[in-house]
Enzyme design. Structure first.
Site, PDB file in Angstrom:
ATOM      1  N   LYS A  10       0.833  -1.201   0.000  1.00  8.69           N
ATOM      2  CA  LYS A  10       0.000   0.000   0.000  1.00  8.69           C
ATOM      3  C   LYS A  10       0.874   1.260   0.000  1.00  8.69           C
ATOM      4  O   LYS A  10       2.086   1.179   0.260  1.00  8.69           O
ATOM      5  CB  LYS A  10      -0.921  -0.044   1.223  1.00  8.69           C
ATOM      6  CG  LYS A  10      -1.943  -1.207   1.192  1.00  8.69           C
ATOM      7  CD  LYS A  10      -2.814  -1.184   2.452  1.00  8.69           C
ATOM      8  CE  LYS A  10      -3.905  -2.244   2.416  1.00  8.69           C
ATOM      9  NZ  LYS A  10      -4.777  -2.166   3.623  1.00  8.69           N
ATOM     10  N   PHE A  58     -15.626   3.922   7.759  1.00 12.02           N
ATOM     11  CA  PHE A  58     -14.261   4.337   7.379  1.00 12.02           C
ATOM     12  C   PHE A  58     -14.015   4.236   5.876  1.00 12.02           C
ATOM     13  O   PHE A  58     -12.888   4.447   5.422  1.00 12.02           O
ATOM     14  CB  PHE A  58     -13.235   3.497   8.152  1.00 12.02           C
ATOM     15  CG  PHE A  58     -13.367   2.006   7.955  1.00 12.02           C
ATOM     16  CD1 PHE A  58     -12.800   1.374   6.851  1.00 12.02           C
ATOM     17  CD2 PHE A  58     -14.065   1.226   8.870  1.00 12.02           C
ATOM     18  CE1 PHE A  58     -12.925   0.008   6.665  1.00 12.02           C
ATOM     19  CE2 PHE A  58     -14.203  -0.152   8.691  1.00 12.02           C
ATOM     20  CZ  PHE A  58     -13.628  -0.764   7.585  1.00 12.02           C
ATOM     21  N   ARG A  90      -1.283 -14.516   4.305  1.00 16.48           N
ATOM     22  CA  ARG A  90      -2.074 -13.869   5.376  1.00 16.48           C
ATOM     23  C   ARG A  90      -1.389 -14.030   6.743  1.00 16.48           C
ATOM     24  O   ARG A  90      -1.391 -13.111   7.551  1.00 16.48           O
ATOM     25  CB  ARG A  90      -3.491 -14.465   5.456  1.00 16.48           C
ATOM     26  CG  ARG A  90      -4.500 -13.955   4.461  1.00 16.48           C
ATOM     27  CD  ARG A  90      -4.812 -12.475   4.531  1.00 16.48           C
ATOM     28  NE  ARG A  90      -5.597 -12.039   5.664  1.00 16.48           N
ATOM     29  CZ  ARG A  90      -6.257 -10.874   5.709  1.00 16.48           C
ATOM     30  NH1 ARG A  90      -6.247 -10.048   4.667  1.00 16.48           N
ATOM     31  NH2 ARG A  90      -6.910 -10.528   6.770  1.00 16.48           N
ATOM     32  N   THR A  96      -5.623  -7.407  10.719  1.00 15.62           N
ATOM     33  CA  THR A  96      -5.988  -6.153  10.056  1.00 15.62           C
ATOM     34  C   THR A  96      -5.582  -4.937  10.887  1.00 15.62           C
ATOM     35  O   THR A  96      -5.021  -3.973  10.371  1.00 15.62           O
ATOM     36  CB  THR A  96      -7.515  -6.128   9.810  1.00 15.62           C
ATOM     37  OG1 THR A  96      -7.875  -7.314   9.089  1.00 15.62           O
ATOM     38  CG2 THR A  96      -7.919  -4.903   9.016  1.00 15.62           C
ATOM     39  N   ARG A 107       2.339  -6.330   9.317  1.00 11.19           N
ATOM     40  CA  ARG A 107       1.489  -5.247   9.825  1.00 11.19           C
ATOM     41  C   ARG A 107       1.840  -4.875  11.262  1.00 11.19           C
ATOM     42  O   ARG A 107       1.788  -3.704  11.649  1.00 11.19           O
ATOM     43  CB  ARG A 107       0.017  -5.661   9.708  1.00 11.19           C
ATOM     44  CG  ARG A 107      -0.476  -5.652   8.264  1.00 11.19           C
ATOM     45  CD  ARG A 107      -1.835  -6.301   8.151  1.00 11.19           C
ATOM     46  NE  ARG A 107      -2.480  -6.012   6.874  1.00 11.19           N
ATOM     47  CZ  ARG A 107      -3.686  -6.468   6.532  1.00 11.19           C
ATOM     48  NH1 ARG A 107      -4.349  -7.258   7.375  1.00 11.19           N
ATOM     49  NH2 ARG A 107      -4.209  -6.150   5.371  1.00 11.19           N
ATOM     50  N   ASN A 121      -1.937  -0.263   7.278  1.00  6.76           N
ATOM     51  CA  ASN A 121      -1.302  -1.542   7.622  1.00  6.76           C
ATOM     52  C   ASN A 121      -0.405  -2.098   6.514  1.00  6.76           C
ATOM     53  O   ASN A 121      -0.169  -3.298   6.439  1.00  6.76           O
ATOM     54  CB  ASN A 121      -2.370  -2.551   8.079  1.00  6.76           C
ATOM     55  CG  ASN A 121      -3.498  -2.678   7.089  1.00  6.76           C
ATOM     56  OD1 ASN A 121      -3.371  -2.227   5.943  1.00  6.76           O
ATOM     57  ND2 ASN A 121      -4.592  -3.284   7.497  1.00  6.76           N
ATOM     58  N   HIS A 124      -1.842  -5.371   1.560  1.00  6.18           N
ATOM     59  CA  HIS A 124      -3.111  -6.069   1.375  1.00  6.18           C
ATOM     60  C   HIS A 124      -2.798  -7.495   0.958  1.00  6.18           C
ATOM     61  O   HIS A 124      -1.844  -7.726   0.212  1.00  6.18           O
ATOM     62  CB  HIS A 124      -3.938  -5.401   0.263  1.00  6.18           C
ATOM     63  CG  HIS A 124      -5.088  -6.262  -0.193  1.00  6.18           C
ATOM     64  ND1 HIS A 124      -6.296  -6.284   0.476  1.00  6.18           N
ATOM     65  CD2 HIS A 124      -5.189  -7.168  -1.194  1.00  6.18           C
ATOM     66  CE1 HIS A 124      -7.096  -7.166  -0.124  1.00  6.18           C
ATOM     67  NE2 HIS A 124      -6.450  -7.713  -1.135  1.00  6.18           N
TER      68      HIS A 124
HETATM   69  N1  UDP Z   1      -9.668  -0.897   7.758  1.00  7.17           N
HETATM   70  C1  UDP Z   1      -9.696   0.200   8.605  1.00  7.17           C
HETATM   71  N2  UDP Z   1     -10.457   0.137   9.740  1.00  7.17           N
HETATM   72  C2  UDP Z   1     -11.188  -0.971  10.073  1.00  7.17           C
HETATM   73  C3  UDP Z   1     -11.153  -2.076   9.201  1.00  7.17           C
HETATM   74  C4  UDP Z   1     -10.392  -2.009   8.063  1.00  7.17           C
HETATM   75  O1  UDP Z   1      -9.037   1.209   8.341  1.00  7.17           O
HETATM   76  O2  UDP Z   1     -11.845  -0.957  11.118  1.00  7.17           O
HETATM   77  C5  UDP Z   1      -8.860  -0.839   6.514  1.00  7.17           C
HETATM   78  C6  UDP Z   1      -7.507  -1.536   6.654  1.00  7.17           C
HETATM   79  O3  UDP Z   1      -6.530  -0.785   5.924  1.00  7.17           O
HETATM   80  C7  UDP Z   1      -7.788  -2.885   6.016  1.00  7.17           C
HETATM   81  C8  UDP Z   1      -8.759  -2.509   4.901  1.00  7.17           C
HETATM   82  O4  UDP Z   1      -9.562  -1.480   5.474  1.00  7.17           O
HETATM   83  O5  UDP Z   1      -6.614  -3.509   5.562  1.00  7.17           O
HETATM   84  C9  UDP Z   1      -9.632  -3.640   4.411  1.00  7.17           C
HETATM   85  O6  UDP Z   1     -10.350  -4.175   5.484  1.00  7.17           O
HETATM   86  P1  UDP Z   1     -10.535  -5.751   5.651  1.00  7.17           P
HETATM   87  O7  UDP Z   1     -11.548  -5.965   6.706  1.00  7.17           O
HETATM   88  O8  UDP Z   1     -10.768  -6.383   4.312  1.00  7.17           O
HETATM   89  O9  UDP Z   1      -9.112  -6.209   6.250  1.00  7.17           O
HETATM   90  P2  UDP Z   1      -7.902  -7.007   5.575  1.00  7.17           P
HETATM   91  O10 UDP Z   1      -8.483  -8.072   4.696  1.00  7.17           O
HETATM   92  O11 UDP Z   1      -7.092  -5.996   4.799  1.00  7.17           O
HETATM   93  O12 UDP Z   1      -7.125  -7.579   6.730  1.00  7.17           O
HETATM   94 MG    MG Z   2      -9.957  -8.005   3.211  1.00  4.04          MG
END
Ligand code: UDP
Ligand code: MG
Length: 165
Positions: A10, A58, A90, A96, A107, A121, A124
């Site tokens: 990112k 968000f 992952r 996350t 992360r 974080n 992705h």
């Molecule tokens: N995100 C955030 N606040 C939250 C949840 C998610 O800023 O409460 C952002 C974060 O950058 C995350 C992205 O949104 O990586 C996508 O969210 P997802 O739930 O898909 O998490 P990921 O799959 O990236 O772990």
């Molecule tokens: Mg996701």
């Protein structure tokens, strides 16, 4: 099971010069990189990528983040391929929320939460096979991936396009 997964470094990861560290960490998985490029992220691409999160409070901040609000509009997009690729990546990526992520995960080591509450974080990674397919097809054209992952069709391109002069 042989799988493919989309990984994005990112904008915060690029801005913080973490590309090398992240690629080194990912190489621990022994997976193959089968596609890679730097992408300028349009609003359309950002919104399509995160469309499942459209209704989250968000969402708007997330779109600005992935488009690179404080840095160039760019991310590094890659496809990793191999045995259990989705879980391996992952696991290395971590949770996350960077505050909850294992301290030695990517992360956990490099992420932060902004004062606006966005989880910056750094990376992705796709979470399941369906998501990986949707995301890989969104970010890459078939010819940009060196392995034939999904069925393709041939169409005649009648649109103008830019080529080297
Ligand atoms: N995100 C955030 N606040 C939250 C949840 C998610 O800023 O409460 C952002 C974060 O950058 C995350 C992205 O949104 O990586 C996508 O969210 P997802 O739930 O898909 O998490 P990921 O799959 O990236 O772990
Ligand atoms: Mg996701």
């Amino acid at each position: 099971m042989i799988q493919q997964t989309l990984v994005l470094i990112k904008p915060d990861g690029l801005k913080k010069s973490l590309t090398g560290n992240i690629l080194t960490r990912l190489s621990e998985t022994k997976l193959d990189i089968i596609a890679a490029k730097i992408v300028k992220v349009s609003k359309e691409l950002a919104e399509e990528h995160y469309r499942q999160l459209k209704d989250k409070p968000f969402f708007n901040e997330l779109i600005k983040y992935i488009m690179g609000y404080y840095h160039k509009q760019k991310v590094m997009a890659m496809v990793y391929w191999g045995e259990d690729a989705i879980k391996k990546v992952r696991d290395l990526t971590g949770a996350t929320n960077p505050e909850e992520a294992d301290a030695v995960s990517i992360r956990g080591a490099y992420g932060r939460i902004t004062t606006k509450g966005v989880y910056e974080n750094v990376v992705h990674a796709s979470t399941n096979e369906a998501e990986a397919e949707r995301e890989i097809k969104l970010w890459f054209k078939p010819d940009e991936i060196i392995v034939g992952l999904y069925p393709v069709k041939i169409i005649k391109d009648t649109q103008e396009k830019r080529v080297w002069a």
